[in-house]
Design an enzyme around this catalytic site. Structure first.
Site, PDB file in Angstrom:
ATOM      1  N   ALA A 175      10.566  -2.949 -10.074  1.00  0.00           N
ATOM      2  CA  ALA A 175       9.808  -4.204 -10.148  1.00  0.00           C
ATOM      3  C   ALA A 175       8.469  -4.041  -9.442  1.00  0.00           C
ATOM      4  O   ALA A 175       8.414  -3.543  -8.316  1.00  0.00           O
ATOM      5  CB  ALA A 175      10.604  -5.332  -9.509  1.00  0.00           C
TER       6      ALA A 175
ATOM      7  N   LEU B 120       0.816  -1.225   0.000  1.00  0.00           N
ATOM      8  CA  LEU B 120       0.000   0.000   0.000  1.00  0.00           C
ATOM      9  C   LEU B 120       0.843   1.266   0.000  1.00  0.00           C
ATOM     10  O   LEU B 120       0.299   2.363  -0.117  1.00  0.00           O
ATOM     11  CB  LEU B 120      -0.953   0.020   1.198  1.00  0.00           C
ATOM     12  CG  LEU B 120      -2.196  -0.858   1.082  1.00  0.00           C
ATOM     13  CD1 LEU B 120      -3.059  -0.723   2.331  1.00  0.00           C
ATOM     14  CD2 LEU B 120      -3.014  -0.521  -0.163  1.00  0.00           C
ATOM     15  N   ARG B 121       2.166   1.120   0.186  1.00  0.00           N
ATOM     16  CA  ARG B 121       3.063   2.294   0.216  1.00  0.00           C
ATOM     17  C   ARG B 121       2.685   3.226   1.356  1.00  0.00           C
ATOM     18  O   ARG B 121       2.031   2.840   2.306  1.00  0.00           O
ATOM     19  CB  ARG B 121       3.059   3.024  -1.141  1.00  0.00           C
ATOM     20  CG  ARG B 121       3.238   2.135  -2.363  1.00  0.00           C
ATOM     21  CD  ARG B 121       4.494   1.290  -2.301  1.00  0.00           C
ATOM     22  NE  ARG B 121       4.769   0.643  -3.589  1.00  0.00           N
ATOM     23  CZ  ARG B 121       5.511  -0.451  -3.716  1.00  0.00           C
ATOM     24  NH1 ARG B 121       6.022  -1.051  -2.651  1.00  0.00           N
ATOM     25  NH2 ARG B 121       5.727  -0.963  -4.903  1.00  0.00           N
TER      26      ARG B 121
ATOM     27  N   HIS C 295       4.123   1.514  -8.630  1.00  0.00           N
ATOM     28  CA  HIS C 295       5.279   2.412  -8.779  1.00  0.00           C
ATOM     29  C   HIS C 295       4.842   3.497  -9.759  1.00  0.00           C
ATOM     30  O   HIS C 295       4.170   3.192 -10.755  1.00  0.00           O
ATOM     31  CB  HIS C 295       6.476   1.676  -9.388  1.00  0.00           C
ATOM     32  CG  HIS C 295       7.103   0.659  -8.480  1.00  0.00           C
ATOM     33  ND1 HIS C 295       8.028   0.987  -7.515  1.00  0.00           N
ATOM     34  CD2 HIS C 295       6.927  -0.679  -8.387  1.00  0.00           C
ATOM     35  CE1 HIS C 295       8.404  -0.113  -6.869  1.00  0.00           C
ATOM     36  NE2 HIS C 295       7.744  -1.136  -7.375  1.00  0.00           N
TER      37      HIS C 295
ATOM     38  N   HIS D 257       9.875 -14.007   0.950  1.00  0.00           N
ATOM     39  CA  HIS D 257      10.158 -13.743  -0.462  1.00  0.00           C
ATOM     40  C   HIS D 257      11.274 -14.711  -0.838  1.00  0.00           C
ATOM     41  O   HIS D 257      12.448 -14.437  -0.594  1.00  0.00           O
ATOM     42  CB  HIS D 257      10.591 -12.285  -0.672  1.00  0.00           C
ATOM     43  CG  HIS D 257      10.819 -11.943  -2.115  1.00  0.00           C
ATOM     44  ND1 HIS D 257      10.097 -10.984  -2.793  1.00  0.00           N
ATOM     45  CD2 HIS D 257      11.676 -12.479  -3.025  1.00  0.00           C
ATOM     46  CE1 HIS D 257      10.512 -10.934  -4.046  1.00  0.00           C
ATOM     47  NE2 HIS D 257      11.473 -11.825  -4.218  1.00  0.00           N
TER      48      HIS D 257
ATOM     49  N   ASN E 127       7.589  -3.337   3.512  1.00  0.00           N
ATOM     50  CA  ASN E 127       8.822  -2.819   2.887  1.00  0.00           C
ATOM     51  C   ASN E 127       8.708  -1.344   2.548  1.00  0.00           C
ATOM     52  O   ASN E 127       8.856  -0.930   1.412  1.00  0.00           O
ATOM     53  CB  ASN E 127       9.207  -3.651   1.653  1.00  0.00           C
ATOM     54  CG  ASN E 127       8.171  -3.623   0.548  1.00  0.00           C
ATOM     55  OD1 ASN E 127       6.967  -3.467   0.798  1.00  0.00           O
ATOM     56  ND2 ASN E 127       8.600  -3.766  -0.690  1.00  0.00           N
TER      57      ASN E 127
ATOM     58  N   HIS F 146       4.094 -15.222  -3.320  1.00  0.00           N
ATOM     59  CA  HIS F 146       4.016 -15.048  -4.785  1.00  0.00           C
ATOM     60  C   HIS F 146       4.800 -16.100  -5.548  1.00  0.00           C
ATOM     61  O   HIS F 146       5.740 -15.795  -6.264  1.00  0.00           O
ATOM     62  CB  HIS F 146       4.436 -13.639  -5.216  1.00  0.00           C
ATOM     63  CG  HIS F 146       5.654 -13.075  -4.501  1.00  0.00           C
ATOM     64  ND1 HIS F 146       6.833 -13.748  -4.395  1.00  0.00           N
ATOM     65  CD2 HIS F 146       5.835 -11.898  -3.864  1.00  0.00           C
ATOM     66  CE1 HIS F 146       7.691 -13.006  -3.725  1.00  0.00           C
ATOM     67  NE2 HIS F 146       7.109 -11.882  -3.389  1.00  0.00           N
TER      68      HIS F 146
HETATM   69  C1  NCD Z   1       7.409  -5.379  -4.732  1.00  0.00           C
HETATM   70  C2  NCD Z   1       7.435  -3.873  -4.438  1.00  0.00           C
HETATM   71  O1  NCD Z   1       7.488  -3.081  -5.379  1.00  0.00           O
HETATM   72  O2  NCD Z   1       7.400  -3.495  -3.249  1.00  0.00           O
HETATM   73  N1  NCD Z   1       7.839  -5.587  -6.086  1.00  0.00           N
HETATM   74  C3  NCD Z   1       7.579  -6.679  -6.853  1.00  0.00           C
HETATM   75  O3  NCD Z   1       8.101  -6.761  -7.961  1.00  0.00           O
HETATM   76  N2  NCD Z   1       6.774  -7.628  -6.445  1.00  0.00           N
HETATM   77  C4  NCD Z   1       8.252  -6.104  -3.743  1.00  0.00           C
HETATM   78  C5  NCD Z   1       8.074  -7.605  -3.781  1.00  0.00           C
HETATM   79  O4  NCD Z   1       7.065  -8.139  -3.302  1.00  0.00           O
HETATM   80  O5  NCD Z   1       8.975  -8.280  -4.300  1.00  0.00           O
HETATM   81 ZN    ZN Z   2       5.347  -8.070  -2.728  1.00  0.00          ZN
END
Ligand code: NCD
Ligand code: ZN
Length: 338
Positions: free
Chosen positions: A257, A16-17, A245, A135, A41, A169
């Protein structure tokens, strides 16, 4: 016209940032999901009780009147011990472990991977009943990183048989197979990994909005994921890994990513399960399995999805979603809260 009612949908892996992005993205998930497992994160990562409480408060503020439970996580540190974790058991649903530097904002993660060095923290989590989300990628060749991590998942599952371990994932047939070898191994699967392979990302023109960690793999891997999700494998949960992003970070020489899917996840899942004549299993994949595995009692919310086409917006804020500007076959008809 086909339709389905989903009760208490859950997204068990969500980014959710914070700040302005949080205010844009939290309401989009809160609209159709009853709750979500919130990834820690941030910069800096969420590593103590005060940070968990403050972040939860910011999420609830951003969500406003919507009914939505943010299931909070801590960012794993080997220093965690029983004394530190015990007071937090009511406030966190899981702890997320990142190998250092493996993905976005994971620099403070675990260096090397010595089970002995992690044992005190994992032992404490095991006795306190706190699930461990991982992860699971090594620093190896990008297509092999997850498969190379499977022996680590298995060693952890054997060493800590009472610890609930969630392989986050998953993208490979090897991870799906590992589920059936260890009673305490579970997994989340994203929407995008049920749909795309590496060909979609890089087989033609490079498509930065499909670039994520772990990278999408081979057709046979996608088949294995589909088989598990569509047949409601009881150890598999939906976790979107929706990871917004801004455009400048995606459409760049160094592309961040993450694939952004949260607002379209349920309609696209309904379309996918319907196409495979498995609609009756979607409830398990998007809610029941997670409730069982994590022992959750999410707030009541019923989402009615119908086979009514909709055009996906080009952008949400400054973020390009999966299927931007394209038509998808299903849409959300109504959301009811008790
Ligand atoms: C995720 C992120 O942008 O926080 N990015 C992704 O490619 N999935 C981090 C993650 O879950 O690897
Ligand atoms: Zn993730």
């Amino acid at each position: 016209m086909r339709e389905i009612l989903l009760h208490e949908p859950l997204d068990m892996h969500l980014h959710l940032r914070d700040g302005a992005m949080l205010r844009t993205f939290a309401p989009l998930s809160a609209h159709s999901f009853s709750g979500a497992l919130i990834m820690p994160n941030l910069v800096p990562p969420v590593t103590d009780g005060e940070m968990v409480r403050a972040y939860r408060r910011r999420i609830l503020d951003a969500v406003g009147d919507a009914v939505f439970e943010p299931y909070m996580t801590l960012f794993f540190k080997p220093e965690y011990n029983r004394e530190f974790l015990e007071p937090l058991t009511e406030e966190i649903t899981a702890i997320k472990l990142y190998p250092a530097g493996i993905t976005t904002n994971s620099e403070g993660g675990v260096e090397g991977f010595e089970i002995d060095a992690l044992a005190p923290a994992l032992e404490a989590m095991s006795t306190l009943g706190i699930p461990l989300c991982i992860h699971g990628e090594t620093g190896g060749f990008v297509m092999d990183r997850e498969a190379e991590f499977v022996p680590i998942y298995e060693a952890l599952a054997d060493a800590f048989p009472d610890l609930t371990i969630v392989m986050e994932h998953i993208t490979t047939a090897q991870s799906v197979a590992a589920l059936d070898r260890h009673p305490n191994l579970y997994a989340t699967i994203t929407l995008h990994h049920l749909l795309i392979t590496l060909d979609d990302v890089a087989g033609g023109m490079l498509r930065p909005h499909l670039f994520c960690k772990p990278i999408a793999k081979r057709p046979e891997d996608r088949e294995a994921l589909l088989e598990a999700a569509l047949n409601a494998h009881p150890k598999v949960m939906f976790g979107s890994d929706s990871a917004p992003h801004p455009r400048h970070a995606k459409e760049a020489p160094g592309c961040a990513a993450g694939v952004f899917t949260a607002p379209i996840a349920l309609p696209v899942l309904a379309e996918l399960f319907s196409r495979h004549e498995k609609l009756e299993n979607l409830q398990h994949f998007v809610s029941n399995n997670a409730r069982q595995i994590y022992d959750l009692n999410p707030p009541k919310k019923t989402v009615r999805l119908t086979e009514t086409p909709m055009r996906v917006p080009e952008r949400y804020g400054d973020v390009v979603p999966l299927f931007a500007g394209e038509e998808i076959g299903w849409s959300i008809d109504s959301v009811e809260i008790e």
